[in-house]
Write a protein that holds these residues in place. Structure first.
Motif, PDB file in Angstrom:
ATOM      1  N   UNK A 725      -1.847  40.366  91.887  1.00  0.00           N
ATOM      2  CA  UNK A 725      -3.198  40.462  92.440  1.00  0.00           C
ATOM      3  C   UNK A 725      -3.131  39.838  93.824  1.00  0.00           C
ATOM      4  N   UNK A 726      -3.195  40.657  94.857  1.00  0.00           N
ATOM      5  CA  UNK A 726      -2.977  40.214  96.229  1.00  0.00           C
ATOM      6  C   UNK A 726      -4.291  40.118  96.978  1.00  0.00           C
ATOM      7  N   UNK A 727      -4.494  38.967  97.655  1.00  0.00           N
ATOM      8  CA  UNK A 727      -5.655  38.790  98.528  1.00  0.00           C
ATOM      9  C   UNK A 727      -5.220  39.159  99.935  1.00  0.00           C
ATOM     10  N   UNK A 728      -5.882  40.180 100.516  1.00  0.00           N
ATOM     11  CA  UNK A 728      -5.426  40.762 101.777  1.00  0.00           C
ATOM     12  C   UNK A 728      -6.579  40.885 102.762  1.00  0.00           C
ATOM     13  N   UNK A 729      -6.216  41.001 104.039  1.00  0.00           N
ATOM     14  CA  UNK A 729      -7.222  41.335 105.050  1.00  0.00           C
ATOM     15  C   UNK A 729      -7.695  42.770 104.831  1.00  0.00           C
ATOM     16  N   UNK A 731      -8.067  45.168 106.787  1.00  0.00           N
ATOM     17  CA  UNK A 731      -7.379  46.218 107.543  1.00  0.00           C
ATOM     18  C   UNK A 731      -5.997  46.564 106.977  1.00  0.00           C
ATOM     19  N   UNK A 732      -5.554  45.863 105.948  1.00  0.00           N
ATOM     20  CA  UNK A 732      -4.250  46.151 105.337  1.00  0.00           C
ATOM     21  C   UNK A 732      -4.384  47.301 104.342  1.00  0.00           C
ATOM     22  N   UNK A 800       3.702  37.828 101.893  1.00  0.00           N
ATOM     23  CA  UNK A 800       3.068  36.688 102.576  1.00  0.00           C
ATOM     24  C   UNK A 800       3.442  36.660 104.051  1.00  0.00           C
ATOM     25  N   UNK A 801       4.718  36.898 104.367  1.00  0.00           N
ATOM     26  CA  UNK A 801       5.177  36.820 105.746  1.00  0.00           C
ATOM     27  C   UNK A 801       4.707  38.007 106.583  1.00  0.00           C
ATOM     28  N   UNK A 802       4.822  39.240 106.027  1.00  0.00           N
ATOM     29  CA  UNK A 802       4.550  40.445 106.830  1.00  0.00           C
ATOM     30  C   UNK A 802       3.098  40.903 106.787  1.00  0.00           C
ATOM     31  N   UNK A 803       2.392  40.619 105.684  1.00  0.00           N
ATOM     32  CA  UNK A 803       1.016  41.118 105.550  1.00  0.00           C
ATOM     33  C   UNK A 803      -0.015  40.005 105.464  1.00  0.00           C
ATOM     34  N   UNK A 804       0.438  38.747 105.404  1.00  0.00           N
ATOM     35  CA  UNK A 804      -0.504  37.631 105.278  1.00  0.00           C
ATOM     36  C   UNK A 804      -1.172  37.599 103.928  1.00  0.00           C
ATOM     37  N   UNK A 805      -0.494  38.069 102.903  1.00  0.00           N
ATOM     38  CA  UNK A 805      -1.082  38.172 101.567  1.00  0.00           C
ATOM     39  C   UNK A 805      -1.007  36.834 100.843  1.00  0.00           C
ATOM     40  N   UNK A 806      -1.934  36.652  99.913  1.00  0.00           N
ATOM     41  CA  UNK A 806      -1.934  35.487  99.026  1.00  0.00           C
ATOM     42  C   UNK A 806      -2.061  35.984  97.594  1.00  0.00           C
ATOM     43  N   UNK A 807      -1.383  35.282  96.666  1.00  0.00           N
ATOM     44  CA  UNK A 807      -1.554  35.597  95.249  1.00  0.00           C
ATOM     45  C   UNK A 807      -2.834  34.949  94.742  1.00  0.00           C
ATOM     46  N   UNK A 808      -3.612  35.734  94.015  1.00  0.00           N
ATOM     47  CA  UNK A 808      -4.856  35.172  93.462  1.00  0.00           C
ATOM     48  C   UNK A 808      -4.609  34.498  92.124  1.00  0.00           C
TER      49      UNK A 808
END
Length: 808
Positions: A725-729, A731-732, A800-808
């Motif tokens: 479960x990825x928390x994303x901007x 625009x991704x 995390x590095x390329x898309x700025x994602x966080x695990x929820x």
């Protein structure tokens, strides 16, 4: 085309029944689609007999009715109530007995029944001439000759025409058979093949002679290419009146309404010999001069139907010294034709260029008996003969004198066709060898002249009126249709061939995709390539100068070739929605047509349309609308079936879509699909959402030819699924996640799937949550937990590095 059996028998004195004749005509290629009986008086006056009025007294209960007793030849007389003012005792009258069927003016049948009129019994009806169909008068009953015997059938007294009419489905190539003479020629050939030799009797014109030369009309054919032959003659001292009954019967039998004796005579010869004629009122020909020419574009001309038409510069016209009088070979003018006051005519008989006549008729939306024949090609050598035949017929029924020599302008004679027939080629095409004497007999019976005979074949001359017989194959076809297709034995040998065509042949790929779409609930449509030019206004990308325009359109709505398959598909959707069918899936393989810089191009497309609900209404299934994502799945399944697994996505550029995608492979665009704009749908009165896909089929075929099929064994070892479960901007995109994942783990990561999207409460502003599944598999061994965790940590780090994602 209607052919009268009685009329046909004027050319051939055959004893064959109409049914036998019908079968033979069909075998000869003149397919009889219907055989109907014709009676000049419907019912044939059956049940109507001569009656003698014995007594006639006033009706006790009505001032205008009379009670009569009538002897109709039976044991006792009939009591009949009659309202005619002229009925009286001692008269011989026509009586319709009980059960007789009469017809009204509107051809509605009604039956004579027993009844009471104002309390008095009436057992029949004393008839007026209009009630019997013998005339128009209704002033009183018809009084017959007093010498007639009561009980005599009235049908024995009056001339009633009983006929049969063949409805022949004439093919366009058989211009020679567009008349009773032409049909009789074919029938004679068929009878000769059955060893019944009959003489073809044609009307004699030996009585034609010029009584005096008092009225001369000068004729000048200016455009000889459009009018290769033109004949004319003047007739004066005519009396325009009703035609004799025998002509009326002939014309009515084939569905024509009699007009007057002059016009009826020209129509009679037209259907008798196949030569159209036209009669001009000679007094209305200004300057006693006829010119056959074209006029300036835009010239106004009023035709017989009272419509003012704007002439084209290529329309051939018959003119006098000042004005046009007739559209040559198509339609007469309002002010030059025969009227009740006509006493002299200029009678025209001509051969006009078939292509010119067809173009003119189509331009003006006219289809007449004359144009029907001219545009298919009539006999150029019958022109003068038909003119004489018509002139003599007019003299016979309208009086008058022939007052000029025949003008016959025929500067360049149309030649007969020279054809060579090889016996060997005839055998190959027919499938068996027809005896040579039989071949010569058939050809001779068809008026095809045998010039020379050799061991190899025949040298032939085909008459000019057979413009469909100009090749050896045409000659063989003529032989075969008269010989009889049913007389050719069917071979017992079965031949088969093996196709060596490529598996990428267009029709094979179409069948594969067509079957796939049909299994998914689609219906195939086939729409007209001709459409209206107005559709280009719905898109700025469609240009008017790219339209391929028809020279002779059937209508303005069918005047150009389509530049897109979208609009014809929307027409079909609108048609179905208006008939309460709103859940639709259509597909169509078709072409678009474009004019570019002095060249024309056509491209093949596959179009898909979905609208309404995905499935039929059902109690255990929620209704879901057919939307963009349904179409994307269908499009991807088609490409996958064709072996196209990798492609690029980009926003659609067409202004016909409110939103959509383009899928391409390199520089080759494969398909555009998306939701059609509401402004476009409004033009077709469609209120529900329509999703459309447009495949560039030529490009698709070219792409799949370069794809090779690879096979591999089914893996023995199990696959493993893990979810993030990825928390994303905001625009991704999922495409970014897919790309990063594939770059991070190329070997063991088999599938990536987005199964949930969440935007709303409890999330930071500008963020969204994607639930993504990852399927891992090693085809050589079973994955252990340590390997799986390592891969998932590597994926997490990359996100995390390329898309700025966080695990929820």
């Amino acid at each position: 085309m209607k052919i009268s059996y009685n009329w046909l028998k004027q050319f051939l004195k055959t004893s064959w029944t109409p049914e036998q004749t019908s079968e033979l005509l069909t075998d000869l290629g003149l397919e009889v689609e219907g055989l109907e009986s014709y009676q000049s008086i419907k019912g044939g006056l059956e049940g109507v007999v001569v009656g003698e009025v014995l007594t006639c007294v006033k009706h006790p209960n009505a001032d205008k009715l009379k009670v009569t007793t009538v002897d109709v030849g039976d044991e006792s007389p009939l009591q009949i109530v009659c309202g005619a003012p002229n009925v009286d005792a001692g008269q011989k009258v026509p009586v319709a007995t009980i059960g007789t069927v009469l017809c009204t003016k509107e051809d509605e049948a009604w039956t004579i029944k027993k009844g009471k009129i104002r309390g008095e019994a009436s057992h029949g009806m004393i008839c007026a001439e209009d009630e019997l169909g013998l005339g128009k008068s209704h002033d009183g009953i018809l009084v017959l000759d007093e010498k007639l015997k009561p009980g005599t059938p009235v049908s024995d007294i009056f001339d009633i025409e009983n006929d049969y009419v063949f409805e022949i489905g004439l093919t366009p190539n058989r211009a020679d058979a567009m008349s009773h003479l032409g049909t009789a020629r074919d029938l004679r050939a068929g009878l000769i093949q059955k060893e019944i030799n009959l003489e073809l009797i044609t009307p004699s014109v030996s009585a034609f002679q010029v009584e005096n030369r008092t009225v001369k009309i000068d004729v000048n054919v200016i455009n000889q290419d459009l009018a290769p032959r033109y004949c004319g003659v003047t007739i004066t001292g005519l009396k325009v009146k009703e035609s004799p009954k025998w002509i009326q019967h002939r014309l009515k039998a084939i569905g024509l309404s009699p007009i007057n004796n002059i016009v009826d005579a020209t129509n009679y010869v037209l259907h008798e010999l196949g030569q159209p004629l036209h009669a001009f009122d000679a007094v209305k020909i200004t300057g006693n001069k006829v010119e056959v020419k074209t006029l300036k574009a835009g010239t106004k001309f009023v035709t017989l139907d009272g419509i003012e038409r704007e002439l084209h510069e290529d329309d051939l016209m018959i003119c006098d010294a000042e004005k046009p009088m007739c559209i040559a070979g198509v339609f007469g003018g309002e002010h030059s034709g025969v009227s009740e006051s006509t006493t002299s005519i200029f009678l025209e008989s001509a051969y006009f260029n078939p292509v010119s006549i067809r173009k003119t008729a189509k331009r003006h939306g006219l289809n007449t008996d004359a144009s029907f024949r001219f545009e298919r090609g009539i006999d150029p050598n019958i022109t003068e003969y038909a003119l004489k035949r018509a002139a003599l017929l007019i003299q016979d029924i309208a009086g008058g004198e022939i007052t000029s020599d025949i003008v016959d302008l025929y500067p360049k004679k149309i030649k007969d066709f020279e054809v060579r027939l090889s016996f060997e080629n005839a055998k190959k095409l027919v499938g068996e060898e027809i005896p040579r004497e039989v071949i010569k007999r058939i050809l001779t019976s068809l008026d095809i002249k045998v010039n020379n005979v050799t061991e190899a074949g025949l040298g032939l001359t085909v008459p000019a009126y057979r413009n469909d017989v100009q090749r050896e194959a045409d000659i063989i076809e003529e032989i075969l249709r008269v010989y009889g297709y049913n007389n050719i034995e069917t071979t017992k040998k079965l031949n088969a061939s093996i196709s060596t065509t490529s598996r990428f042949e267009d029709y094979k790929i179409q069948n594969i995709i067509g079957d796939q779409l049909a299994s998914q609930g689609f219906f195939e449509i086939l729409s007209n390539s001709l459409t209206t030019p107005n559709y280009i206004e719905l898109s700025e990308q469609l240009k008017e100068n790219h339209n391929v325009t028809m020279l002779n359109p059937l209508s303005n709505d069918l005047s150009v070739l389509r530049q897109s398959l979208l609009f014809s598909g929307l027409e079909s959707i609108s048609f179905n929605i208006n008939r309460k069918r709103s859940n639709l899936k259509f597909f169509e393989f078709g072409k678009t047509y474009h004019a570019y810089d002095n060249k024309r191009e056509e491209y093949k497309h596959l179009s898909l349309f979905i609208t309404g609900n995905q499935f039929a209404e059902n109690w255990n299934q929620e209704n879901k609308k057919s939307d963009f994502f349904v179409m994307k799945g269908l499009v991807c399944s088609i490409l996958e079936r064709l072996g196209v697994l990798k492609f690029n996505e980009s926003p659609v550029k067409s202004d016909l879509f409110s939103e959509g995608l383009s899928l391409s492979l390199g520089k080759n665009k494969l398909v555009d699909f998306g939701i059609i704009k509401k402004s476009v749908l409004k033009h077709f009165d469609i209120e529900q959402e329509v999703v459309y896909a447009d495949f560039n089929w030529d490009t698709v075929l070219d792409v799949i030819k370069h794809h090779s099929i690879k096979f591999k064994s089914i893996p023995k070892y199990p696959e493993v699924r893990r979810d993030f479960a990825l928390l994303l901007d905001n625009n991704v995109t999922f495409e970014s996640i897919y790309t990063v994942a594939k770059q991070t783990e190329k070997q063991l990561l088999k599938e990536i799937n987005l199964f949930d999207v969440y935007q709303g409460k409890n999330l930071p502003k500008g963020k969204k949550s994607y639930a993504v599944s990852f399927t891992l598999q090693d085809e050589r061994k079973t994955l252990n937990e340590k390997q799986i965790d390592k891969i998932m940590k590597k994926l997490q780090s990359s996100f995390e590095k390329q898309l700025g994602a966080e695990l929820r």
